[in-house]
Write a protein that holds these residues in place. Structure first.
Motif, PDB file in Angstrom:
ATOM      1  N   VAL A 161      10.816   8.906  11.442  1.00  0.00           N
ATOM      2  CA  VAL A 161      10.195   7.647  11.030  1.00  0.00           C
ATOM      3  C   VAL A 161       9.165   7.204  12.056  1.00  0.00           C
ATOM      4  N   ASP A 162       9.472   7.426  13.351  1.00  0.00           N
ATOM      5  CA  ASP A 162       8.564   7.015  14.421  1.00  0.00           C
ATOM      6  C   ASP A 162       7.254   7.782  14.379  1.00  0.00           C
ATOM      7  N   ARG A 163       7.255   8.968  13.748  1.00  0.00           N
ATOM      8  CA  ARG A 163       6.023   9.766  13.651  1.00  0.00           C
ATOM      9  C   ARG A 163       5.041   9.181  12.640  1.00  0.00           C
ATOM     10  N   PHE A 164       5.519   8.315  11.775  1.00  0.00           N
ATOM     11  CA  PHE A 164       4.609   7.671  10.840  1.00  0.00           C
ATOM     12  C   PHE A 164       3.873   6.546  11.552  1.00  0.00           C
ATOM     13  N   MET A 165       2.571   6.561  11.448  1.00  0.00           N
ATOM     14  CA  MET A 165       1.777   5.514  12.096  1.00  0.00           C
ATOM     15  C   MET A 165       2.148   4.136  11.563  1.00  0.00           C
ATOM     16  N   MET A 166       2.297   4.040  10.234  1.00  0.00           N
ATOM     17  CA  MET A 166       2.630   2.774   9.610  1.00  0.00           C
ATOM     18  C   MET A 166       3.614   3.001   8.479  1.00  0.00           C
ATOM     19  N   LYS A 167       4.471   2.022   8.286  1.00  0.00           N
ATOM     20  CA  LYS A 167       5.324   1.973   7.112  1.00  0.00           C
ATOM     21  C   LYS A 167       4.923   0.736   6.327  1.00  0.00           C
ATOM     22  N   VAL A 168       4.443   0.960   5.109  1.00  0.00           N
ATOM     23  CA  VAL A 168       3.892  -0.126   4.299  1.00  0.00           C
ATOM     24  C   VAL A 168       4.876  -0.455   3.183  1.00  0.00           C
ATOM     25  N   ASN A 169       5.339  -1.684   3.152  1.00  0.00           N
ATOM     26  CA  ASN A 169       6.220  -2.136   2.087  1.00  0.00           C
ATOM     27  C   ASN A 169       5.378  -2.591   0.896  1.00  0.00           C
ATOM     28  N   ILE A 170       5.572  -1.935  -0.234  1.00  0.00           N
ATOM     29  CA  ILE A 170       4.766  -2.200  -1.422  1.00  0.00           C
ATOM     30  C   ILE A 170       5.445  -3.269  -2.269  1.00  0.00           C
ATOM     31  N   GLU A 171       4.701  -4.318  -2.576  1.00  0.00           N
ATOM     32  CA  GLU A 171       5.235  -5.437  -3.337  1.00  0.00           C
ATOM     33  C   GLU A 171       4.910  -5.278  -4.824  1.00  0.00           C
ATOM     34  N   TYR A 172       5.605  -6.057  -5.645  1.00  0.00           N
ATOM     35  CA  TYR A 172       5.291  -6.102  -7.067  1.00  0.00           C
ATOM     36  C   TYR A 172       3.885  -6.670  -7.271  1.00  0.00           C
ATOM     37  N   PRO A 173       3.177  -6.241  -8.332  1.00  0.00           N
ATOM     38  CA  PRO A 173       1.835  -6.778  -8.583  1.00  0.00           C
ATOM     39  C   PRO A 173       1.894  -8.223  -9.057  1.00  0.00           C
ATOM     40  N   SER A 174       0.751  -8.910  -8.967  1.00  0.00           N
ATOM     41  CA  SER A 174       0.655 -10.269  -9.496  1.00  0.00           C
ATOM     42  C   SER A 174       0.662 -10.217 -11.026  1.00  0.00           C
ATOM     43  N   LYS A 175       0.793 -11.375 -11.664  1.00  0.00           N
ATOM     44  CA  LYS A 175       0.778 -11.418 -13.125  1.00  0.00           C
ATOM     45  C   LYS A 175      -0.537 -10.893 -13.677  1.00  0.00           C
ATOM     46  N   ALA A 176      -1.651 -11.283 -13.039  1.00  0.00           N
ATOM     47  CA  ALA A 176      -2.967 -10.843 -13.522  1.00  0.00           C
ATOM     48  C   ALA A 176      -3.119  -9.334 -13.383  1.00  0.00           C
ATOM     49  N   ASP A 177      -2.665  -8.776 -12.248  1.00  0.00           N
ATOM     50  CA  ASP A 177      -2.769  -7.333 -12.048  1.00  0.00           C
ATOM     51  C   ASP A 177      -1.876  -6.579 -13.033  1.00  0.00           C
ATOM     52  N   GLU A 178      -0.665  -7.084 -13.262  1.00  0.00           N
ATOM     53  CA  GLU A 178       0.229  -6.388 -14.182  1.00  0.00           C
ATOM     54  C   GLU A 178      -0.284  -6.450 -15.615  1.00  0.00           C
ATOM     55  N   LEU A 179      -0.943  -7.550 -15.964  1.00  0.00           N
ATOM     56  CA  LEU A 179      -1.560  -7.648 -17.287  1.00  0.00           C
ATOM     57  C   LEU A 179      -2.646  -6.600 -17.453  1.00  0.00           C
ATOM     58  N   GLU A 180      -3.450  -6.405 -16.389  1.00  0.00           N
ATOM     59  CA  GLU A 180      -4.514  -5.398 -16.442  1.00  0.00           C
ATOM     60  C   GLU A 180      -3.928  -3.996 -16.517  1.00  0.00           C
ATOM     61  N   VAL A 181      -2.859  -3.745 -15.756  1.00  0.00           N
ATOM     62  CA  VAL A 181      -2.186  -2.441 -15.817  1.00  0.00           C
ATOM     63  C   VAL A 181      -1.700  -2.176 -17.232  1.00  0.00           C
ATOM     64  N   MET A 182      -1.058  -3.147 -17.828  1.00  0.00           N
ATOM     65  CA  MET A 182      -0.522  -2.989 -19.177  1.00  0.00           C
ATOM     66  C   MET A 182      -1.627  -2.677 -20.178  1.00  0.00           C
ATOM     67  N   ARG A 183      -2.749  -3.382 -20.049  1.00  0.00           N
ATOM     68  CA  ARG A 183      -3.863  -3.156 -20.977  1.00  0.00           C
ATOM     69  C   ARG A 183      -4.439  -1.751 -20.818  1.00  0.00           C
ATOM     70  N   ARG A 184      -4.571  -1.310 -19.567  1.00  0.00           N
ATOM     71  CA  ARG A 184      -5.130   0.027 -19.339  1.00  0.00           C
ATOM     72  C   ARG A 184      -4.202   1.115 -19.867  1.00  0.00           C
ATOM     73  N   MET A 185      -2.924   0.983 -19.554  1.00  0.00           N
ATOM     74  CA  MET A 185      -1.983   2.040 -19.893  1.00  0.00           C
ATOM     75  C   MET A 185      -1.675   2.108 -21.395  1.00  0.00           C
ATOM     76  N   THR A 186      -2.016   1.068 -22.127  1.00  0.00           N
ATOM     77  CA  THR A 186      -1.795   1.092 -23.581  1.00  0.00           C
ATOM     78  C   THR A 186      -3.093   1.284 -24.352  1.00  0.00           C
TER      79      THR A 186
END
Length: 323
Positions: A161-186
């Protein structure tokens, strides 16, 4: 200008990936500073998609390795095979021989596979049988992992784990981003085509330019104070926080915090580091290097909480002397 090229890369990734600007920024920082990146988050947050898309925007060899409980070290680095025609053993190289490795769900494989990956990450070389092979440059591991409390996951060894420069915790998208994801994927008309932007020479040029970014001595000392406060929190007046820390950050934290701050400044169009650059990347550089104890878990205290306390507590002009 290098910054214009970097913005082109970001714009190409945005054609496919909605939101997740922080994840894209951290992946680019890793690419431009020769640092491996660990992405952690629940399934479905576009971790794999983002790395895949970024690899297409770069003129680099790319391999995706799905880590599973039955994966063997030979599946990763390669092995010796017997050639019946000439009655000799020959080396068959594995997928690790590439510029960018997507280690997907890295914490679903056991310790032997992690050990095989460790040599490649740290030494930029692989040993197969009696032969040692140098890996092509640039070599970058972009790993994804699910939270360790999910079924079928193995905690990664601290040394890896120490060999990784950074560990990035990925959060859930915002409502607007998830709406855009849904539109693209459908939408059946949506295409996932991107064009290559950067090649190896340009990446090495950007790395050289980041090395020239200036950081004042006061900011170098600020980095040291931040890292030392994770090891000796009582000496910095953090008596309450000290009871939660089992181990503080290693010297790699100081090195990577410096590099990441320089890269962040460069990507903002500056050739000098500001305190804000250090604070911007501090959590991702430190959160996997501060090892908490069971008391922290019982009191629901996270590394993010501690890092925020540290950044609030350590003033820029502090010059503590540790004996």
């Amino acid at each position: 200008m290098h910054q214009e090229k970097i913005q082109e890369v970001i714009n190409e990734v945005k054609k496919i990936v909605v939101g997740q600007e922080k994840m894209v920024n951290r992946l680019l920082i890793g690419l431009f500073t020769n640092g491996h990146i660990l992405l952690e988050g629940v399934p479905g947050l576009a971790k794999t998609l983002t790395v895949n898309t970024l690899s297409k925007v770069l003129h680099l060899d790319f391999k995706r390795i799905q880590f599973t409980p039955d994966l063997l070290p030979a599946d990763l680095i390669g092995t010796m095979i017997y050639n019946q025609l000439n009655a000799n053993f020959e080396v068959k190289k594995g997928p690790i021989f590439s510029n960018i490795i997507l280690a997907d769900e890295i914490n679903r494989s056991p310790a032997k596979v992690q050990s095989a990956l460790l040599e490649a990450m740290q030494e930029k070389q692989v040993t197969i049988g009696e032969n040692t092979f140098s890996l092509d440059k640039p070599f970058l591991v972009l790993a994804t992992q699910n939270p360790v409390d999910q079924e079928g996951t193995y905690p990664l060894p601290e040394a890896q784990v120490d060999r990784f420069m950074m560990k990035v915790n990925i959060e859930y998208p915002s409502k607007a981003d998830e709406l855009e994801v849904m539109r693209r994927m459908t939408n059946s008309k949506f295409t996932s085509e991107v064009r290559p932007i950067l090649n190896k020479e340009e990446i090495f040029d950007i790395r050289s330019a980041i090395n020239e970014v200036q950081i004042a001595e006061a900011l170098e000392n600020y980095i040291i104070e931040i890292v030392f406060s994770t090891r000796f929190p009582e000496k910095y007046g953090m008596h309450e926080e000290a009871k939660y820390i089992q181990f503080g950050a290693s010297p790699r934290a100081s090195i990577n915090l410096n590099l990441a701050a320089k890269a962040n400044a460069f990507m903002q169009g500056r050739d000098y580091v500001l305190p804000e650059d250090i604070k911007e990347v501090a959590e991702d550089v430190l959160n996997h290097r501060i090892i908490l104890n069971y008391e922290a878990e019982a009191d629901n205290v996270s590394t993010r909480d501690l890092i925020n306390k540290i950044l609030d507590k350590i003033p820029l002009n502090k010059s503590a002397t540790l004996q």
